[in-house]
Motif scaffolding. Structure first.
Motif, PDB file in Angstrom:
ATOM      1  N   ASP A   1     -62.121 -32.716  -5.928  1.00 37.35           N
ATOM      2  CA  ASP A   1     -63.106 -31.689  -6.263  1.00 37.35           C
ATOM      3  C   ASP A   1     -63.822 -32.053  -7.573  1.00 37.35           C
ATOM      4  OD1 ASP A   1     -64.057 -28.727  -5.984  1.00 37.35           O
ATOM      5  OD2 ASP A   1     -63.296 -28.883  -8.043  1.00 37.35           O
ATOM      6  N   PRO A   2     -65.161 -31.942  -7.614  1.00 40.98           N
ATOM      7  CA  PRO A   2     -65.899 -32.355  -8.825  1.00 40.98           C
ATOM      8  C   PRO A   2     -65.446 -31.653 -10.099  1.00 40.98           C
ATOM      9  CG  PRO A   2     -67.421 -32.033  -6.995  1.00 40.98           C
ATOM     10  CD  PRO A   2     -66.080 -31.547  -6.525  1.00 40.98           C
ATOM     11  N   VAL A   3     -65.195 -30.346 -10.026  1.00 40.88           N
ATOM     12  CA  VAL A   3     -64.802 -29.615 -11.232  1.00 40.88           C
ATOM     13  C   VAL A   3     -63.376 -29.980 -11.645  1.00 40.88           C
ATOM     14  CG1 VAL A   3     -64.373 -27.327 -12.209  1.00 40.88           C
ATOM     15  CG2 VAL A   3     -66.429 -27.735 -10.850  1.00 40.88           C
TER      16      VAL A   3
ATOM     17  N   PRO B   1     -70.159 -30.983 -14.213  1.00 43.46           N
ATOM     18  CA  PRO B   1     -70.760 -30.581 -12.940  1.00 43.46           C
ATOM     19  C   PRO B   1     -71.150 -29.106 -12.954  1.00 43.46           C
ATOM     20  CG  PRO B   1     -68.387 -30.701 -12.722  1.00 43.46           C
ATOM     21  CD  PRO B   1     -68.713 -31.177 -14.110  1.00 43.46           C
ATOM     22  N   SER B   2     -71.683 -28.632 -11.848  1.00 40.90           N
ATOM     23  CA  SER B   2     -72.096 -27.233 -11.723  1.00 40.90           C
ATOM     24  C   SER B   2     -71.192 -26.485 -10.748  1.00 40.90           C
ATOM     25  CB  SER B   2     -73.544 -27.140 -11.234  1.00 40.90           C
ATOM     26  OG  SER B   2     -74.444 -27.586 -12.212  1.00 40.90           O
ATOM     27  N   LEU B   3     -71.193 -25.170 -10.903  1.00 35.12           N
ATOM     28  CA  LEU B   3     -70.605 -24.248  -9.935  1.00 35.12           C
ATOM     29  C   LEU B   3     -71.746 -23.390  -9.393  1.00 35.12           C
ATOM     30  CD1 LEU B   3     -67.655 -23.170 -12.188  1.00 35.12           C
ATOM     31  CD2 LEU B   3     -67.263 -24.011  -9.886  1.00 35.12           C
ATOM     32  N   TRP B   4     -71.674 -23.047  -8.107  1.00 32.17           N
ATOM     33  CA  TRP B   4     -72.714 -22.222  -7.511  1.00 32.17           C
ATOM     34  C   TRP B   4     -72.143 -20.885  -7.074  1.00 32.17           C
ATOM     35  CZ3 TRP B   4     -72.595 -27.437  -7.291  1.00 32.17           C
ATOM     36  CH2 TRP B   4     -73.756 -28.106  -7.690  1.00 32.17           C
ATOM     37  N   PRO B   5     -72.470 -19.786  -7.776  1.00 30.38           N
ATOM     38  CA  PRO B   5     -72.042 -18.462  -7.335  1.00 30.38           C
ATOM     39  C   PRO B   5     -72.694 -18.126  -5.992  1.00 30.38           C
ATOM     40  CG  PRO B   5     -72.912 -18.400  -9.595  1.00 30.38           C
ATOM     41  CD  PRO B   5     -73.260 -19.728  -9.017  1.00 30.38           C
ATOM     42  N   MET B   6     -71.908 -17.535  -5.097  1.00 29.07           N
ATOM     43  CA  MET B   6     -72.421 -17.177  -3.774  1.00 29.07           C
ATOM     44  C   MET B   6     -71.934 -15.769  -3.413  1.00 29.07           C
ATOM     45  SD  MET B   6     -72.041 -20.800  -1.678  1.00 29.07           S
ATOM     46  CE  MET B   6     -73.288 -20.345  -0.451  1.00 29.07           C
TER      47      MET B   6
ATOM     48  N   VAL C   1     -62.197 -31.644 -15.184  1.00 28.57           N
ATOM     49  CA  VAL C   1     -61.187 -31.048 -16.066  1.00 28.57           C
ATOM     50  C   VAL C   1     -60.074 -32.050 -16.346  1.00 28.57           C
ATOM     51  CG1 VAL C   1     -59.415 -29.253 -16.255  1.00 28.57           C
ATOM     52  CG2 VAL C   1     -61.678 -28.677 -15.373  1.00 28.57           C
ATOM     53  N   GLN C   2     -59.618 -32.741 -15.296  1.00 27.53           N
ATOM     54  CA  GLN C   2     -58.548 -33.729 -15.476  1.00 27.53           C
ATOM     55  C   GLN C   2     -58.986 -35.053 -14.847  1.00 27.53           C
ATOM     56  OE1 GLN C   2     -56.475 -35.734 -16.812  1.00 27.53           O
ATOM     57  NE2 GLN C   2     -55.198 -33.953 -17.273  1.00 27.53           N
ATOM     58  N   PRO C   3     -59.640 -35.914 -15.633  1.00 27.73           N
ATOM     59  CA  PRO C   3     -60.170 -37.166 -15.085  1.00 27.73           C
ATOM     60  C   PRO C   3     -59.088 -38.163 -14.664  1.00 27.73           C
ATOM     61  CG  PRO C   3     -61.181 -36.614 -17.220  1.00 27.73           C
ATOM     62  CD  PRO C   3     -60.008 -35.720 -17.036  1.00 27.73           C
ATOM     63  N   ASP C   4     -57.887 -38.049 -15.244  1.00 26.75           N
ATOM     64  CA  ASP C   4     -56.815 -38.980 -14.917  1.00 26.75           C
ATOM     65  C   ASP C   4     -56.299 -38.690 -13.502  1.00 26.75           C
ATOM     66  OD1 ASP C   4     -53.965 -39.906 -14.691  1.00 26.75           O
ATOM     67  OD2 ASP C   4     -54.393 -40.693 -16.686  1.00 26.75           O
ATOM     68  N   VAL C   5     -56.518 -39.627 -12.589  1.00 25.26           N
ATOM     69  CA  VAL C   5     -56.220 -39.403 -11.171  1.00 25.26           C
ATOM     70  C   VAL C   5     -54.740 -39.089 -10.943  1.00 25.26           C
ATOM     71  CG1 VAL C   5     -56.185 -40.494  -8.887  1.00 25.26           C
ATOM     72  CG2 VAL C   5     -58.142 -40.826 -10.393  1.00 25.26           C
ATOM     73  N   GLU C   6     -53.851 -39.853 -11.571  1.00 29.03           N
ATOM     74  CA  GLU C   6     -52.419 -39.651 -11.348  1.00 29.03           C
ATOM     75  C   GLU C   6     -51.943 -38.333 -11.945  1.00 29.03           C
ATOM     76  OE1 GLU C   6     -50.491 -41.369  -9.324  1.00 29.03           O
ATOM     77  OE2 GLU C   6     -52.309 -42.460  -8.839  1.00 29.03           O
TER      78      GLU C   6
ATOM     79  N   SER D   1     -68.820 -21.972  -5.438  1.00 34.77           N
ATOM     80  CA  SER D   1     -68.612 -23.282  -4.825  1.00 34.77           C
ATOM     81  C   SER D   1     -68.601 -24.338  -5.917  1.00 34.77           C
ATOM     82  CB  SER D   1     -69.709 -23.598  -3.803  1.00 34.77           C
ATOM     83  OG  SER D   1     -69.500 -24.878  -3.233  1.00 34.77           O
ATOM     84  N   SER D   2     -67.499 -25.086  -5.985  1.00 28.20           N
ATOM     85  CA  SER D   2     -67.384 -26.136  -7.003  1.00 28.20           C
ATOM     86  C   SER D   2     -67.841 -27.486  -6.460  1.00 28.20           C
ATOM     87  CB  SER D   2     -65.934 -26.235  -7.488  1.00 28.20           C
ATOM     88  OG  SER D   2     -65.056 -26.443  -6.395  1.00 28.20           O
ATOM     89  N   ASN D   3     -68.302 -27.497  -5.217  1.00 29.23           N
ATOM     90  CA  ASN D   3     -68.759 -28.736  -4.598  1.00 29.23           C
ATOM     91  C   ASN D   3     -70.064 -28.456  -3.845  1.00 29.23           C
ATOM     92  OD1 ASN D   3     -69.148 -31.056  -3.039  1.00 29.23           O
ATOM     93  ND2 ASN D   3     -66.954 -31.386  -2.757  1.00 29.23           N
TER      94      ASN D   3
END
Length: 202
Positions: A28-30, A192-197, A34-39, A165-167
């Motif tokens: 997820d982009p957000v 990134p952006s979030l889109w309120p729906m 927040v936590q770029p470290d994959v592991e 929506s975070s994606n």
């Protein structure tokens, strides 16, 4: 098509639910910002979703799981009208899992939370905070069944629904259920952006 059973989430579902949501939100982009470290992200997300469910969502009785013979395939964490804000006690209980998930990035996570609160509608509504399917069953109708289950209740109660929506790739999916984009929450520092729906009842 695999038979899917939709039912309220129970305490015993939390370990499986947490693993499913951890896998669903791994890219997820957000969450990735927040936590770029994959592991670290892979290790911490299940605990984060488990703590959210255990300490906040179960009490609101808005959480549901989509289950097949293989077990939990997807989960949706909803807040009923008037209950979307976490209490100080809930926040304290969730803090250890939050610290693990946001290691070194807690200020970033707090910024996101504050922006989401700032844009959250005041009109009473059902709030879809989190929905996700295990990648191995994605496209199998699990998410659709979960969405329809709660939205049928929204319509029966004549209650609107709200999500962020975070994606951007997921926006057309939500639009098919009647949600409409109402704005854009731009995260600072190149995030990134979030889109309120918002979805009016039918």
């Amino acid at each position: 098509m695999v038979p899917i059973d939709i039912r309220p989430a129970r305490k015993g579902d939390i370990p499986a639910l947490a693993q499913v949501l951890g896998r669903a939100f791994h890219d997820d982009p957000v969450m990735s910002w927040v936590q770029p470290d994959v592991e670290r992200r892979k290790a911490a997300l299940p605990g984060f979703f488990g703590a959210l469910t255990r300490h906040h969502f179960l009490a609101g009785r808005g959480s549901e799981v989509a289950v097949s013979e293989e077990g939990v395939g997807a989960a949706a964490l909803w807040d009923p009208p008037g209950r979307w804000q976490q209490t100080p006690r809930e926040q304290l209980a969730m803090l250890p899992a939050m610290l693990r998930a946001c290691r070194g990035r807690l200020a970033v996570a707090r910024t996101i939370t504050d922006l989401m609160k700032e844009h959250h509608p005041e009109e009473p509504h059902w709030y879809l905070a989190i929905i996700g399917s295990d990648p191995i069953v994605r496209g199998g109708g699990f998410g659709r069944a979960l969405m329809q289950s709660r939205l049928d209740r929204c319509d029966a109660e004549y209650a609107p629904a709200y999500l962020e929506s975070s994606n951007p790739d997921n926006i057309p999916y939500y639009e098919r259920f009647g949600f409409e984009v109402t704005g854009e929450i731009v995260l600072p520092d190149g995030g990134p952006s979030l889109w309120p729906m918002w979805r009016a009842p039918r």
